[in-house]
Design a protein around this motif. Structure first.
Motif, PDB file in Angstrom:
ATOM      1  N   TRP A  13     -19.545 -27.962 -44.255  1.00 48.66           N
ATOM      2  CA  TRP A  13     -18.744 -28.783 -45.169  1.00 48.66           C
ATOM      3  C   TRP A  13     -18.209 -27.916 -46.310  1.00 48.66           C
ATOM      4  O   TRP A  13     -17.030 -27.967 -46.643  1.00 48.66           O
ATOM      5  CB  TRP A  13     -19.587 -29.933 -45.712  1.00 48.66           C
ATOM      6  CG  TRP A  13     -18.983 -30.636 -46.887  1.00 48.66           C
ATOM      7  CD1 TRP A  13     -19.246 -30.404 -48.206  1.00 48.66           C
ATOM      8  CD2 TRP A  13     -17.982 -31.654 -46.863  1.00 48.66           C
ATOM      9  NE1 TRP A  13     -18.490 -31.234 -48.991  1.00 48.66           N
ATOM     10  CE2 TRP A  13     -17.697 -32.009 -48.198  1.00 48.66           C
ATOM     11  CE3 TRP A  13     -17.310 -32.307 -45.837  1.00 48.66           C
ATOM     12  CZ2 TRP A  13     -16.774 -32.983 -48.517  1.00 48.66           C
ATOM     13  CZ3 TRP A  13     -16.377 -33.284 -46.181  1.00 48.66           C
ATOM     14  CH2 TRP A  13     -16.117 -33.611 -47.502  1.00 48.66           C
ATOM     15  N   SER A  14     -19.081 -27.115 -46.894  1.00 42.93           N
ATOM     16  CA  SER A  14     -18.691 -26.255 -48.013  1.00 42.93           C
ATOM     17  C   SER A  14     -17.599 -25.276 -47.595  1.00 42.93           C
ATOM     18  O   SER A  14     -16.623 -25.070 -48.329  1.00 42.93           O
ATOM     19  CB  SER A  14     -19.898 -25.484 -48.543  1.00 42.93           C
ATOM     20  OG  SER A  14     -20.864 -26.369 -49.034  1.00 42.93           O
ATOM     21  N   CYS A  15     -17.745 -24.678 -46.422  1.00 46.67           N
ATOM     22  CA  CYS A  15     -16.717 -23.744 -45.927  1.00 46.67           C
ATOM     23  C   CYS A  15     -15.385 -24.456 -45.737  1.00 46.67           C
ATOM     24  O   CYS A  15     -14.331 -23.909 -46.078  1.00 46.67           O
ATOM     25  CB  CYS A  15     -17.165 -23.115 -44.610  1.00 46.67           C
ATOM     26  SG  CYS A  15     -18.520 -21.954 -44.787  1.00 46.67           S
ATOM     27  N   GLY A  16     -15.434 -25.669 -45.203  1.00 47.63           N
ATOM     28  CA  GLY A  16     -14.209 -26.437 -45.020  1.00 47.63           C
ATOM     29  C   GLY A  16     -13.528 -26.759 -46.340  1.00 47.63           C
ATOM     30  O   GLY A  16     -12.304 -26.680 -46.458  1.00 47.63           O
ATOM     31  N   CYS A  17     -14.331 -27.087 -47.352  1.00 48.07           N
ATOM     32  CA  CYS A  17     -13.758 -27.371 -48.674  1.00 48.07           C
ATOM     33  C   CYS A  17     -13.122 -26.122 -49.274  1.00 48.07           C
ATOM     34  O   CYS A  17     -12.040 -26.191 -49.871  1.00 48.07           O
ATOM     35  CB  CYS A  17     -14.841 -27.909 -49.611  1.00 48.07           C
ATOM     36  SG  CYS A  17     -15.383 -29.579 -49.205  1.00 48.07           S
ATOM     37  N   ILE A  18     -13.772 -24.991 -49.094  1.00 49.39           N
ATOM     38  CA  ILE A  18     -13.222 -23.731 -49.604  1.00 49.39           C
ATOM     39  C   ILE A  18     -11.907 -23.412 -48.897  1.00 49.39           C
ATOM     40  O   ILE A  18     -10.917 -23.036 -49.540  1.00 49.39           O
ATOM     41  CB  ILE A  18     -14.241 -22.590 -49.453  1.00 49.39           C
ATOM     42  CG1 ILE A  18     -15.419 -22.822 -50.403  1.00 49.39           C
ATOM     43  CG2 ILE A  18     -13.584 -21.235 -49.705  1.00 49.39           C
ATOM     44  CD1 ILE A  18     -16.625 -21.945 -50.136  1.00 49.39           C
ATOM     45  N   LEU A  19     -11.861 -23.569 -47.580  1.00 44.11           N
ATOM     46  CA  LEU A  19     -10.623 -23.335 -46.831  1.00 44.11           C
ATOM     47  C   LEU A  19      -9.516 -24.254 -47.346  1.00 44.11           C
ATOM     48  O   LEU A  19      -8.390 -23.808 -47.587  1.00 44.11           O
ATOM     49  CB  LEU A  19     -10.845 -23.572 -45.338  1.00 44.11           C
ATOM     50  CG  LEU A  19      -9.580 -23.546 -44.479  1.00 44.11           C
ATOM     51  CD1 LEU A  19      -8.923 -22.167 -44.519  1.00 44.11           C
ATOM     52  CD2 LEU A  19      -9.894 -23.953 -43.045  1.00 44.11           C
ATOM     53  N   ALA A  20      -9.826 -25.527 -47.529  1.00 43.98           N
ATOM     54  CA  ALA A  20      -8.821 -26.481 -48.018  1.00 43.98           C
ATOM     55  C   ALA A  20      -8.320 -26.092 -49.407  1.00 43.98           C
ATOM     56  O   ALA A  20      -7.134 -26.209 -49.695  1.00 43.98           O
ATOM     57  CB  ALA A  20      -9.404 -27.890 -48.026  1.00 43.98           C
ATOM     58  N   GLU A  21      -9.218 -25.630 -50.263  1.00 44.12           N
ATOM     59  CA  GLU A  21      -8.808 -25.218 -51.606  1.00 44.12           C
ATOM     60  C   GLU A  21      -7.940 -23.966 -51.548  1.00 44.12           C
ATOM     61  O   GLU A  21      -7.011 -23.811 -52.347  1.00 44.12           O
ATOM     62  CB  GLU A  21     -10.024 -25.024 -52.489  1.00 44.12           C
ATOM     63  CG  GLU A  21     -10.684 -26.356 -52.824  1.00 44.12           C
ATOM     64  CD  GLU A  21     -11.917 -26.239 -53.691  1.00 44.12           C
ATOM     65  OE1 GLU A  21     -12.419 -25.118 -53.924  1.00 44.12           O
ATOM     66  OE2 GLU A  21     -12.395 -27.300 -54.147  1.00 44.12           O
ATOM     67  N   MET A  22      -8.214 -23.088 -50.609  1.00 45.99           N
ATOM     68  CA  MET A  22      -7.366 -21.909 -50.447  1.00 45.99           C
ATOM     69  C   MET A  22      -5.982 -22.299 -49.942  1.00 45.99           C
ATOM     70  O   MET A  22      -4.964 -21.777 -50.411  1.00 45.99           O
ATOM     71  CB  MET A  22      -8.033 -20.910 -49.489  1.00 45.99           C
ATOM     72  CG  MET A  22      -9.269 -20.250 -50.086  1.00 45.99           C
ATOM     73  SD  MET A  22     -10.231 -19.275 -48.911  1.00 45.99           S
ATOM     74  CE  MET A  22      -9.049 -18.056 -48.377  1.00 45.99           C
ATOM     75  N   LEU A  23      -5.927 -23.232 -48.992  1.00 47.07           N
ATOM     76  CA  LEU A  23      -4.635 -23.684 -48.468  1.00 47.07           C
ATOM     77  C   LEU A  23      -3.828 -24.420 -49.528  1.00 47.07           C
ATOM     78  O   LEU A  23      -2.623 -24.223 -49.648  1.00 47.07           O
ATOM     79  CB  LEU A  23      -4.848 -24.607 -47.265  1.00 47.07           C
ATOM     80  CG  LEU A  23      -5.299 -23.946 -45.976  1.00 47.07           C
ATOM     81  CD1 LEU A  23      -5.691 -25.004 -44.947  1.00 47.07           C
ATOM     82  CD2 LEU A  23      -4.211 -23.049 -45.414  1.00 47.07           C
ATOM     83  N   GLY A  24      -4.505 -25.276 -50.282  1.00 47.31           N
ATOM     84  CA  GLY A  24      -3.810 -26.080 -51.283  1.00 47.31           C
ATOM     85  C   GLY A  24      -3.665 -25.417 -52.641  1.00 47.31           C
ATOM     86  O   GLY A  24      -2.919 -25.885 -53.490  1.00 47.31           O
ATOM     87  N   ARG A  25      -4.425 -24.341 -52.845  1.00 46.34           N
ATOM     88  CA  ARG A  25      -4.419 -23.601 -54.109  1.00 46.34           C
ATOM     89  C   ARG A  25      -4.792 -24.474 -55.311  1.00 46.34           C
ATOM     90  O   ARG A  25      -4.306 -24.260 -56.426  1.00 46.34           O
ATOM     91  CB  ARG A  25      -3.092 -22.897 -54.332  1.00 46.34           C
ATOM     92  CG  ARG A  25      -2.771 -21.899 -53.239  1.00 46.34           C
ATOM     93  CD  ARG A  25      -1.585 -21.042 -53.611  1.00 46.34           C
ATOM     94  NE  ARG A  25      -1.210 -20.158 -52.544  1.00 46.34           N
ATOM     95  CZ  ARG A  25      -1.758 -18.950 -52.332  1.00 46.34           C
ATOM     96  NH1 ARG A  25      -2.703 -18.510 -53.104  1.00 46.34           N
ATOM     97  NH2 ARG A  25      -1.341 -18.201 -51.327  1.00 46.34           N
ATOM     98  N   ASN A  26      -5.627 -25.474 -55.049  1.00 47.26           N
ATOM     99  CA  ASN A  26      -6.126 -26.374 -56.088  1.00 47.26           C
ATOM    100  C   ASN A  26      -7.500 -26.878 -55.672  1.00 47.26           C
ATOM    101  O   ASN A  26      -7.815 -26.912 -54.477  1.00 47.26           O
ATOM    102  CB  ASN A  26      -5.197 -27.586 -56.261  1.00 47.26           C
ATOM    103  CG  ASN A  26      -3.934 -27.251 -57.007  1.00 47.26           C
ATOM    104  OD1 ASN A  26      -3.993 -26.751 -58.123  1.00 47.26           O
ATOM    105  ND2 ASN A  26      -2.806 -27.512 -56.388  1.00 47.26           N
ATOM    106  N   PRO A  27      -8.291 -27.339 -56.644  1.00 50.14           N
ATOM    107  CA  PRO A  27      -9.567 -27.963 -56.272  1.00 50.14           C
ATOM    108  C   PRO A  27      -9.316 -29.157 -55.352  1.00 50.14           C
ATOM    109  O   PRO A  27      -8.383 -29.934 -55.569  1.00 50.14           O
ATOM    110  CB  PRO A  27     -10.158 -28.410 -57.607  1.00 50.14           C
ATOM    111  CG  PRO A  27      -9.486 -27.568 -58.631  1.00 50.14           C
ATOM    112  CD  PRO A  27      -8.104 -27.298 -58.094  1.00 50.14           C
ATOM    113  N   LEU A  28     -10.116 -29.290 -54.332  1.00 49.95           N
ATOM    114  CA  LEU A  28      -9.928 -30.369 -53.371  1.00 49.95           C
ATOM    115  C   LEU A  28     -10.421 -31.704 -53.916  1.00 49.95           C
ATOM    116  O   LEU A  28      -9.770 -32.729 -53.758  1.00 49.95           O
ATOM    117  CB  LEU A  28     -10.671 -30.023 -52.067  1.00 49.95           C
ATOM    118  CG  LEU A  28     -10.511 -30.978 -50.902  1.00 49.95           C
ATOM    119  CD1 LEU A  28      -9.037 -31.160 -50.522  1.00 49.95           C
ATOM    120  CD2 LEU A  28     -11.303 -30.466 -49.705  1.00 49.95           C
TER     121      LEU A  28
END
Length: 87
Positions: A13-28
């Protein structure tokens, strides 16, 4: 973890959140507090089923969870339309 609820799934879950934050360039899930943050999470992943939260015994937590019903999962492609389909 003392409650026995921490598994590798939490790490994934944590890795997925980090990936999403990298893609979106914002906190998820930029919650103001843990209750607000849970609400933001449910806005994206949808409401948990009663089966998924059957172990919850705290009355306030149960009340909160019941207030989160009927939230529908948002597709990854809707959150990050510019991301590759392989992301």
């Amino acid at each position: 973890c003392p409650d026995g609820m921490y598994t590798y799934a939490v790490d994934i879950w944590s890795c997925g959140c980090i990936l999403a934050e990298m893609l979106g360039r914002n906190p998820l899930f930029p919650g103001k507090n843990f209750v607000n943050q849970l609400s933001l999470i449910f806005d994206v992943i949808g409401s948990p089923s009663s089966f998924q939260v059957r172990h919850v015994v705290n009355a306030e937590a149960i009340k909160f969870l019941k207030s989160q019903t009927a939230k529908i999962k948002v597709p990854f492609s809707a959150l990050f339309p510019e991301a590759s389909e392989y992301a």
